[in-house]
Scaffold this active site. Structure first.
Site, PDB file in Angstrom:
ATOM      1  N   LYS A 198       0.839  -1.194  -0.105  1.00 32.18           N
ATOM      2  CA  LYS A 198      -0.072  -0.180   0.322  1.00 32.18           C
ATOM      3  C   LYS A 198       0.653   1.242   0.122  1.00 32.18           C
ATOM      4  O   LYS A 198       0.652   2.066  -1.266  1.00 32.18           O
ATOM      5  CB  LYS A 198      -1.019   0.194   1.030  1.00 32.18           C
ATOM      6  N   ALA A 246       1.473  16.501 -16.097  1.00 34.12           N
ATOM      7  CA  ALA A 246       1.941  18.212 -15.013  1.00 34.12           C
ATOM      8  C   ALA A 246       0.997  18.227 -14.521  1.00 34.12           C
ATOM      9  O   ALA A 246      -0.578  18.616 -15.114  1.00 34.12           O
ATOM     10  CB  ALA A 246       2.848  18.693 -15.526  1.00 34.12           C
ATOM     11  N   GLY A 247       1.010  19.652 -12.958  1.00 34.59           N
ATOM     12  CA  GLY A 247       0.426  20.119 -13.199  1.00 34.59           C
ATOM     13  C   GLY A 247       0.943  20.772 -11.510  1.00 34.59           C
ATOM     14  O   GLY A 247       2.405  21.584 -11.629  1.00 34.59           O
ATOM     15  N   CYS A 254      -4.316  11.610   0.856  1.00 32.95           N
ATOM     16  CA  CYS A 254      -3.124  10.212   1.052  1.00 32.95           C
ATOM     17  C   CYS A 254      -2.096  10.173   0.708  1.00 32.95           C
ATOM     18  O   CYS A 254      -1.433   9.719   0.948  1.00 32.95           O
ATOM     19  CB  CYS A 254      -4.219   9.094  -0.226  1.00 32.95           C
TER      20      CYS A 254
HETATM   21  C1  UGA Z   1      -4.515   8.314  -4.064  1.00 30.23           C
HETATM   22  C2  UGA Z   1      -4.373   6.253  -4.731  1.00 30.23           C
HETATM   23  O1  UGA Z   1      -4.561   7.616  -6.477  1.00 30.23           O
HETATM   24  C3  UGA Z   1      -5.280   5.631  -4.509  1.00 30.23           C
HETATM   25  O2  UGA Z   1      -5.258   4.376  -5.358  1.00 30.23           O
HETATM   26  C4  UGA Z   1      -5.215   5.225  -2.505  1.00 30.23           C
HETATM   27  O3  UGA Z   1      -6.296   4.720  -2.937  1.00 30.23           O
HETATM   28  C5  UGA Z   1      -5.669   6.481  -2.296  1.00 30.23           C
HETATM   29  O4  UGA Z   1      -4.778   8.213  -2.860  1.00 30.23           O
HETATM   30  C6  UGA Z   1      -5.549   6.197  -0.545  1.00 30.23           C
HETATM   31  O5  UGA Z   1      -4.252   5.656  -0.435  1.00 30.23           O
HETATM   32  O6  UGA Z   1      -6.550   5.892  -0.392  1.00 30.23           O
HETATM   33  P1  UGA Z   1      -7.037  10.161  -4.295  1.00 30.23           P
HETATM   34  O7  UGA Z   1      -5.750  10.333  -3.361  1.00 30.23           O
HETATM   35  O8  UGA Z   1      -8.463  10.307  -4.005  1.00 30.23           O
HETATM   36  O9  UGA Z   1      -6.179   8.358  -4.239  1.00 30.23           O
HETATM   37  O10 UGA Z   1      -6.300  10.476  -5.526  1.00 30.23           O
HETATM   38  P2  UGA Z   1      -5.918  10.212  -7.318  1.00 30.23           P
HETATM   39  O11 UGA Z   1      -6.407  10.399  -7.776  1.00 30.23           O
HETATM   40  O12 UGA Z   1      -4.593   9.291  -6.930  1.00 30.23           O
HETATM   41  O13 UGA Z   1      -4.901  12.249  -6.919  1.00 30.23           O
HETATM   42  C7  UGA Z   1      -4.117  12.461  -6.327  1.00 30.23           C
HETATM   43  C8  UGA Z   1      -3.475  14.360  -6.174  1.00 30.23           C
HETATM   44  O14 UGA Z   1      -2.397  13.590  -7.420  1.00 30.23           O
HETATM   45  C9  UGA Z   1      -4.477  14.849  -7.143  1.00 30.23           C
HETATM   46  O15 UGA Z   1      -4.116  16.072  -6.327  1.00 30.23           O
HETATM   47  C10 UGA Z   1      -4.378  14.765  -8.439  1.00 30.23           C
HETATM   48  O16 UGA Z   1      -4.552  16.372  -8.589  1.00 30.23           O
HETATM   49  C11 UGA Z   1      -2.757  14.583  -8.595  1.00 30.23           C
HETATM   50  N1  UGA Z   1      -2.141  13.979 -10.136  1.00 30.23           N
HETATM   51  C12 UGA Z   1      -3.024  12.526 -10.042  1.00 30.23           C
HETATM   52  C13 UGA Z   1      -1.773  14.876 -10.973  1.00 30.23           C
HETATM   53  O17 UGA Z   1      -0.993  15.842 -10.174  1.00 30.23           O
HETATM   54  N2  UGA Z   1      -1.073  14.151 -11.828  1.00 30.23           N
HETATM   55  C14 UGA Z   1      -1.328  12.652 -11.979  1.00 30.23           C
HETATM   56  O18 UGA Z   1      -1.332  12.577 -13.429  1.00 30.23           O
HETATM   57  C15 UGA Z   1      -2.490  12.012 -11.729  1.00 30.23           C
END
Ligand code: UGA
Length: 428
Positions: A198, A246-247, A254
């Site tokens: 995890k 990117a962003g 999490c």
């Molecule tokens: C993340 C993981 O993706 C899940 O698999 C995990 O279960 C969860 O944490 C957890 O541990 O509970 P989550 O935090 O809901 O999920 O959101 P994500 O979709 O992973 O995005 C996280 C952050 O990364 C956001 O701020 C998003 O904007 C950013 N992000 C994501 C990017 O900047 N670039 C990307 O290509 C993808």
């Protein structure tokens, strides 16, 4: 485990409520226990404590199989209890396990149900729990769902991880059997490895994001386009296209917490996890880099009004934890700018955290008279804005796209000075 024996869930936050609803959807009776009485009352009347697409409908559809309670007693009749309580970071960056241990103490006994850990915990927690409650069977079953697509992620997982140590194989098999209808590969392993899977998965995804953000920053210097670079990289099967956007950096409850928890866990065990220190630092700096893109066009930000489009840490959620908007809004105000903001669902949560930001009820209202706009969250509705109209409403039509979400050609032909993250500016 018989289909008639209910499943217990302790803690009805994001993971707990989605777990409860999805097991009910799969045909099981579920008893969900939450200590906050208001939350239980609200759930009983069909009100969701947070915004998650599809969840309210699923809870309503399965109302007959779902029981919400503040009491512990109804969990006595269950065979498996999923522990889904929060594990927030402490001041030292370790995970705070007090809610986990409180739940274990309440539940563990001679006749207790098997304890199934879904909360994200440090490696070694399973063994600690077994030492505290030797009579209870224990299984680690980490959750990988994302906010905003939690229901789909639960029902269509890439894999299910089930960790148990010798003596607890029967409970592990029962947990695996619950997930078997979902058709995903099941990784059966020991508890320490399950816990590490995890943390390592979240840390790896965060590393991928910080990596592409650094590539974007270099693209800014050399005139390459990071979205093209990510497309070209992502087609390599060994790299894959996802999590290469990117962003403004990653946020949420999490990634920031788990990356820091893994770094601290390694440090506490005598190992300096150098790579993760950089992942964290890159992410922090990424939230601040945007200011220089604004000053490039506006000069000093003193007295300027900046409109933020989106506040939540990502679309389809009202979660503001570790959202880039928090740092950005504070930095803008620190430079003397005033901030107006619009988010389709996070306004209520955000108002408390950003009391000096003026919240509006539409993107158009936030943009009216602004000196520049920043797209912070890639909500689909921002793709539908009438940009030529927005350009006329703004004092100066400058837009910095913090998620590389909009079409640069369309924005520029609408009259905007358009800047993104790692994409060439006009004339470059
Ligand atoms: C993340 C993981 O993706 C899940 O698999 C995990 O279960 C969860 O944490 C957890 O541990 O509970 P989550 O935090 O809901 O999920 O959101 P994500 O979709 O992973 O995005 C996280 C952050 O990364 C956001 O701020 C998003 O904007 C950013 N992000 C994501 C990017 O900047 N670039 C990307 O290509 C993808």
């Amino acid at each position: 485990m018989s289909e008639h024996e209910p499943i217990g869930v302790v803690g009805l936050g994001w993971v707990g409520l989605v777990t409860a609803a999805c097991f009910a959807e799969l045909g099981h009776r579920v008893v969900g226990r939450e200590i906050e009485a208001d939350k239980v009352e609200a759930l009983r009347s069909g009100e969701m404590p947070f915004h998650e697409p599809g969840l309210a409908e699923m809870v309503a559809r399965n109302a007959e199989r779902l029981e919400f309670t503040t009491e512990l007693e109804p969990l006595g009749s269950t065979r498996l209890v999923f522990i889904c309580v929060g594990t927030p970071p402490t001041h030292s960056g370790d995970a705070d396990l007090s809610a986990v241990f409180a739940a274990v103490e309440e539940l563990a006994g001679d006749d207790s149900p098997a304890l199934v850990m879904k909360s994200t915990v440090p490696v070694g927690t399973g063994r600690q729990i077994k030492a505290r409650a030797p009579g209870a069977e224990y299984v680690s079953c980490p959750e990988f769902l994302r906010e905003g697509s939690a229901v789909k992620d639960f029902l269509e997982p890439d894999r299910v991880v089930v960790g148990a140590d010798p003596g607890d194989e029967a409970a592990a098999e029962q947990v695996a059997a619950l997930y078997q209808p979902l058709g995903a590969p099941i990784v059966s392993t020991d508890t320490a490895s399950a816990e590490m899977i995890k943390l390592a998965s979240n840390a790896f995804l965060a590393t991928k994001i910080s990596f592409i953000n650094e590539i974007a920053n270099v693209c800014d210097e050399v005139g390459a386009d990071v979205t093209e670079v990510a497309r070209g990289m992502g087609l390599d099967d060994r790299i894959g296209p996802r999590f290469l956007q990117a962003g403004l950096g990653y946020g949420g409850s999490c990634f920031p917490k788990d990356v820091s928890a893994l770094k601290v866990l390694a440090g506490n065990s005598g190992y300096h996890f150098q790579l993760l220190s950089s992942v964290i630092e890159v992410n922090e700096l990424q939230k601040r880099r945007l200011l220089s893109k604004l000053t490039k066009h506006l000069g000093s930000l003193e007295g300027k009004r900046i409109a933020l489009l989106g506040l939540a840490f990502k679309p389809d959620t009202d979660d503001m934890r570790e959202a880039s908007s928090l740092v950005l809004a504070s930095r803008l105000e620190g430079e003397g700018a005033s901030v107006s903001a619009y988010d389709p669902v996070a306004e209520e949560v955000a108002s408390e955290l950003l009391p000096t930001v003026s919240m509006t009820s539409s993107a158009t209202e936030a943009l009216d008279g602004a000196d520049a706009a920043v797209l912070v969250t890639d909500w689909p509705e921002f793709g539908e804005i009438d940009w030529p109209d927005a350009a006329r409403r703004m004092r100066t039509p400058v837009l910095v796209d913090g998620r590389n979400f909009l079409d640069p050609v369309a924005l520029r032909s609408a009259g905007f000075t358009y800047e993104a993250i790692g994409r060439p500016s006009e004339g470059e």
